[in-house]
Design a protein around this motif. Sequence first.
Motif, PDB file in Angstrom:
ATOM      1  N   CYS A  85       0.854  -1.181   0.000  1.00 58.36           N
ATOM      2  CA  CYS A  85       0.000   0.000   0.000  1.00 58.36           C
ATOM      3  C   CYS A  85       0.890   1.231   0.000  1.00 58.36           C
ATOM      4  CB  CYS A  85      -0.886   0.012   1.242  1.00 58.36           C
ATOM      5  SG  CYS A  85      -1.879   1.525   1.387  1.00 58.36           S
ATOM      6  N   SER A  86       0.632   2.126  -0.930  1.00 58.91           N
ATOM      7  CA  SER A  86       1.328   3.409  -0.974  1.00 58.91           C
ATOM      8  C   SER A  86       0.282   4.505  -1.078  1.00 58.91           C
ATOM      9  CB  SER A  86       2.268   3.489  -2.167  1.00 58.91           C
ATOM     10  OG  SER A  86       3.312   2.558  -2.031  1.00 58.91           O
ATOM     11  N   VAL A  87       0.474   5.550  -0.285  1.00 62.33           N
ATOM     12  CA  VAL A  87      -0.405   6.716  -0.283  1.00 62.33           C
ATOM     13  C   VAL A  87       0.507   7.917  -0.502  1.00 62.33           C
ATOM     14  CG1 VAL A  87      -2.006   8.101   1.100  1.00 62.33           C
ATOM     15  CG2 VAL A  87      -1.970   5.610   1.353  1.00 62.33           C
ATOM     16  N   TRP A  88       0.198   8.760  -1.506  1.00 59.28           N
ATOM     17  CA  TRP A  88       1.068   9.893  -1.761  1.00 59.28           C
ATOM     18  C   TRP A  88       0.358  10.996  -2.512  1.00 59.28           C
ATOM     19  CZ3 TRP A  88       0.611   5.818  -4.948  1.00 59.28           C
ATOM     20  CH2 TRP A  88       0.650   6.029  -6.317  1.00 59.28           C
ATOM     21  N   LYS A 102      -2.575   7.350  10.146  1.00 57.06           N
ATOM     22  CA  LYS A 102      -2.400   5.922  10.414  1.00 57.06           C
ATOM     23  C   LYS A 102      -2.750   5.168   9.141  1.00 57.06           C
ATOM     24  CE  LYS A 102      -5.412   3.184  12.621  1.00 57.06           C
ATOM     25  NZ  LYS A 102      -6.192   2.582  13.718  1.00 57.06           N
ATOM     26  N   ALA A 103      -1.893   4.236   8.774  1.00 55.76           N
ATOM     27  CA  ALA A 103      -2.192   3.306   7.682  1.00 55.76           C
ATOM     28  C   ALA A 103      -2.325   1.937   8.315  1.00 55.76           C
ATOM     29  CB  ALA A 103      -1.090   3.302   6.638  1.00 55.76           C
ATOM     30  N   GLU A 104      -3.348   1.207   7.903  1.00 55.98           N
ATOM     31  CA  GLU A 104      -3.548  -0.145   8.425  1.00 55.98           C
ATOM     32  C   GLU A 104      -3.698  -1.105   7.267  1.00 55.98           C
ATOM     33  OE1 GLU A 104      -6.368  -2.660  11.504  1.00 55.98           O
ATOM     34  OE2 GLU A 104      -6.929  -0.619  10.994  1.00 55.98           O
ATOM     35  N   LEU A 105      -2.944  -2.201   7.330  1.00 53.37           N
ATOM     36  CA  LEU A 105      -3.035  -3.259   6.331  1.00 53.37           C
ATOM     37  C   LEU A 105      -3.771  -4.434   6.962  1.00 53.37           C
ATOM     38  CD1 LEU A 105      -0.883  -1.475   5.006  1.00 53.37           C
ATOM     39  CD2 LEU A 105       0.296  -3.540   4.319  1.00 53.37           C
ATOM     40  N   LYS A 106      -4.961  -4.716   6.462  1.00 42.81           N
ATOM     41  CA  LYS A 106      -5.769  -5.800   7.014  1.00 42.81           C
ATOM     42  C   LYS A 106      -5.470  -7.097   6.283  1.00 42.81           C
ATOM     43  CE  LYS A 106      -9.254  -2.594   8.496  1.00 42.81           C
ATOM     44  NZ  LYS A 106     -10.407  -1.849   8.097  1.00 42.81           N
ATOM     45  N   GLU A 132      11.714   8.689  15.045  1.00 44.63           N
ATOM     46  CA  GLU A 132      10.947   9.044  16.244  1.00 44.63           C
ATOM     47  C   GLU A 132       9.601   9.706  15.926  1.00 44.63           C
ATOM     48  OE1 GLU A 132      14.164  12.257  15.696  1.00 44.63           O
ATOM     49  OE2 GLU A 132      14.120  10.075  15.660  1.00 44.63           O
ATOM     50  N   GLU A 133       9.337  10.018  14.634  1.00 43.24           N
ATOM     51  CA  GLU A 133       8.080  10.672  14.266  1.00 43.24           C
ATOM     52  C   GLU A 133       6.922   9.694  14.051  1.00 43.24           C
ATOM     53  OE1 GLU A 133       8.057  14.254  11.700  1.00 43.24           O
ATOM     54  OE2 GLU A 133      10.131  13.640  11.234  1.00 43.24           O
ATOM     55  N   PHE A 134       7.226   8.407  13.844  1.00 45.29           N
ATOM     56  CA  PHE A 134       6.161   7.436  13.591  1.00 45.29           C
ATOM     57  C   PHE A 134       6.573   6.075  14.115  1.00 45.29           C
ATOM     58  CE2 PHE A 134       8.991   7.068  10.037  1.00 45.29           C
ATOM     59  CZ  PHE A 134       8.903   5.766   9.581  1.00 45.29           C
ATOM     60  N   THR A 135       5.597   5.201  14.233  1.00 49.19           N
ATOM     61  CA  THR A 135       5.858   3.854  14.728  1.00 49.19           C
ATOM     62  C   THR A 135       5.248   2.830  13.786  1.00 49.19           C
ATOM     63  OG1 THR A 135       5.697   2.401  16.644  1.00 49.19           O
ATOM     64  CG2 THR A 135       3.808   3.811  16.225  1.00 49.19           C
ATOM     65  N   ILE A 136       5.919   1.687  13.657  1.00 47.10           N
ATOM     66  CA  ILE A 136       5.443   0.598  12.811  1.00 47.10           C
ATOM     67  C   ILE A 136       5.021  -0.539  13.716  1.00 47.10           C
ATOM     68  CG2 ILE A 136       6.044  -1.046  10.991  1.00 47.10           C
ATOM     69  CD1 ILE A 136       8.260   1.003  10.160  1.00 47.10           C
ATOM     70  N   GLY A 137       3.749  -0.893  13.646  1.00 47.00           N
ATOM     71  CA  GLY A 137       3.225  -2.009  14.425  1.00 47.00           C
ATOM     72  C   GLY A 137       3.070  -3.242  13.553  1.00 47.00           C
ATOM     73  N   GLU A 138       2.383  -4.243  14.078  1.00 44.52           N
ATOM     74  CA  GLU A 138       2.189  -5.481  13.331  1.00 44.52           C
ATOM     75  C   GLU A 138       1.397  -5.251  12.052  1.00 44.52           C
ATOM     76  OE1 GLU A 138      -0.002  -9.592  14.235  1.00 44.52           O
ATOM     77  OE2 GLU A 138       1.758  -9.203  15.493  1.00 44.52           O
ATOM     78  N   SER A 139       0.383  -4.380  12.127  1.00 36.83           N
ATOM     79  CA  SER A 139      -0.435  -4.132  10.938  1.00 36.83           C
ATOM     80  C   SER A 139      -0.684  -2.645  10.691  1.00 36.83           C
ATOM     81  CB  SER A 139      -1.776  -4.858  11.060  1.00 36.83           C
ATOM     82  OG  SER A 139      -2.509  -4.328  12.151  1.00 36.83           O
ATOM     83  N   SER A 153       4.073  13.506   2.865  1.00 39.19           N
ATOM     84  CA  SER A 153       3.853  13.551   1.420  1.00 39.19           C
ATOM     85  C   SER A 153       3.677  12.151   0.834  1.00 39.19           C
ATOM     86  CB  SER A 153       5.005  14.252   0.696  1.00 39.19           C
ATOM     87  OG  SER A 153       6.209  13.538   0.865  1.00 39.19           O
ATOM     88  N   LYS A 154       4.119  11.113   1.593  1.00 35.72           N
ATOM     89  CA  LYS A 154       3.988   9.739   1.100  1.00 35.72           C
ATOM     90  C   LYS A 154       4.111   8.778   2.273  1.00 35.72           C
ATOM     91  CE  LYS A 154       7.018   8.529  -1.999  1.00 35.72           C
ATOM     92  NZ  LYS A 154       7.945   7.967  -2.994  1.00 35.72           N
ATOM     93  N   LEU A 155       3.399   7.664   2.152  1.00 38.17           N
ATOM     94  CA  LEU A 155       3.487   6.597   3.140  1.00 38.17           C
ATOM     95  C   LEU A 155       3.435   5.280   2.381  1.00 38.17           C
ATOM     96  CD1 LEU A 155       2.082   6.474   6.562  1.00 38.17           C
ATOM     97  CD2 LEU A 155       1.343   4.651   5.065  1.00 38.17           C
ATOM     98  N   THR A 156       4.339   4.373   2.702  1.00 40.03           N
ATOM     99  CA  THR A 156       4.418   3.091   2.015  1.00 40.03           C
ATOM    100  C   THR A 156       4.517   1.969   3.027  1.00 40.03           C
ATOM    101  OG1 THR A 156       5.557   4.105   0.139  1.00 40.03           O
ATOM    102  CG2 THR A 156       5.755   1.744   0.352  1.00 40.03           C
ATOM    103  N   ALA A 157       3.768   0.900   2.810  1.00 35.77           N
ATOM    104  CA  ALA A 157       3.841  -0.273   3.690  1.00 35.77           C
ATOM    105  C   ALA A 157       3.681  -1.537   2.847  1.00 35.77           C
ATOM    106  CB  ALA A 157       2.748  -0.217   4.752  1.00 35.77           C
ATOM    107  N   ILE A 158       4.411  -2.572   3.248  1.00 33.78           N
ATOM    108  CA  ILE A 158       4.309  -3.869   2.603  1.00 33.78           C
ATOM    109  C   ILE A 158       4.095  -4.907   3.694  1.00 33.78           C
ATOM    110  CG2 ILE A 158       5.499  -5.639   1.242  1.00 33.78           C
ATOM    111  CD1 ILE A 158       7.100  -3.367  -0.015  1.00 33.78           C
ATOM    112  N   GLY A 159       3.067  -5.711   3.518  1.00 30.68           N
ATOM    113  CA  GLY A 159       2.763  -6.757   4.496  1.00 30.68           C
ATOM    114  C   GLY A 159       2.850  -8.142   3.884  1.00 30.68           C
ATOM    115  N   ARG A 160       3.270  -9.062   4.719  1.00 32.89           N
ATOM    116  CA  ARG A 160       3.299 -10.469   4.323  1.00 32.89           C
ATOM    117  C   ARG A 160       1.916 -11.035   4.641  1.00 32.89           C
ATOM    118  NH1 ARG A 160       7.062 -13.398   2.516  1.00 32.89           N
ATOM    119  NH2 ARG A 160       8.703 -11.979   3.162  1.00 32.89           N
TER     120      ARG A 160
END
Length: 166
Positions: A85-88, A102-106, A132-139, A153-160
């Motif tokens: 998921c990429s948001v930009w 917050k971005a959440e990958l379900k 220190e500006e953001f945190t990455i959790g499990e999802s 300006s952009k947020l990118t996440a890749i989930g298994r």
Amino acid sequence: MSNFCAFNVAFLFVYALIAASVPAEASAEQTKTVEFNVKPGGVVHTFSEGIREYECSFTYASQGGTNEQWLMSVGLSDDDRLFSCSVWRPQGKSYLFFTQFKAELKGTKIEYANAYSQTAAAGQSDVPLRPEEFTIGESTVTHKDGKFNAQLSKLTAIGRTQRDEL
């Protein structure tokens, strides 16, 4: 970091870059890019998009300016093991001040994520937010209260996907 781990991180990063630039006319079964408005006013908004049972949700609140056009790309690897998921903001720098995001990958467990702001200098590329500006959790990928400098300006996440665990 082992060579194998470094290779996986590099692969995931390249996959994220590809997913962020996949044109909207690509295979609807494996990738989607959709446009949405980011609205100021301090109200919490959520925009979601998914492929099959996997979904990305982007929740935010922002202040200042007027609506901005943003894009969300979601993609599923050919083997169904990775969901990205990429948001930009395609125009680059956002003039809105984000009070939260917050971005959440379900349906996945995040393997890689990063958030970016853009420098004010013309022609410069995205700059990763400080860790220190953001945190990455499990999802989820979430701003940190009191640490996030309100620039995104952009947020990118890749989930298994859970299919990998079978």
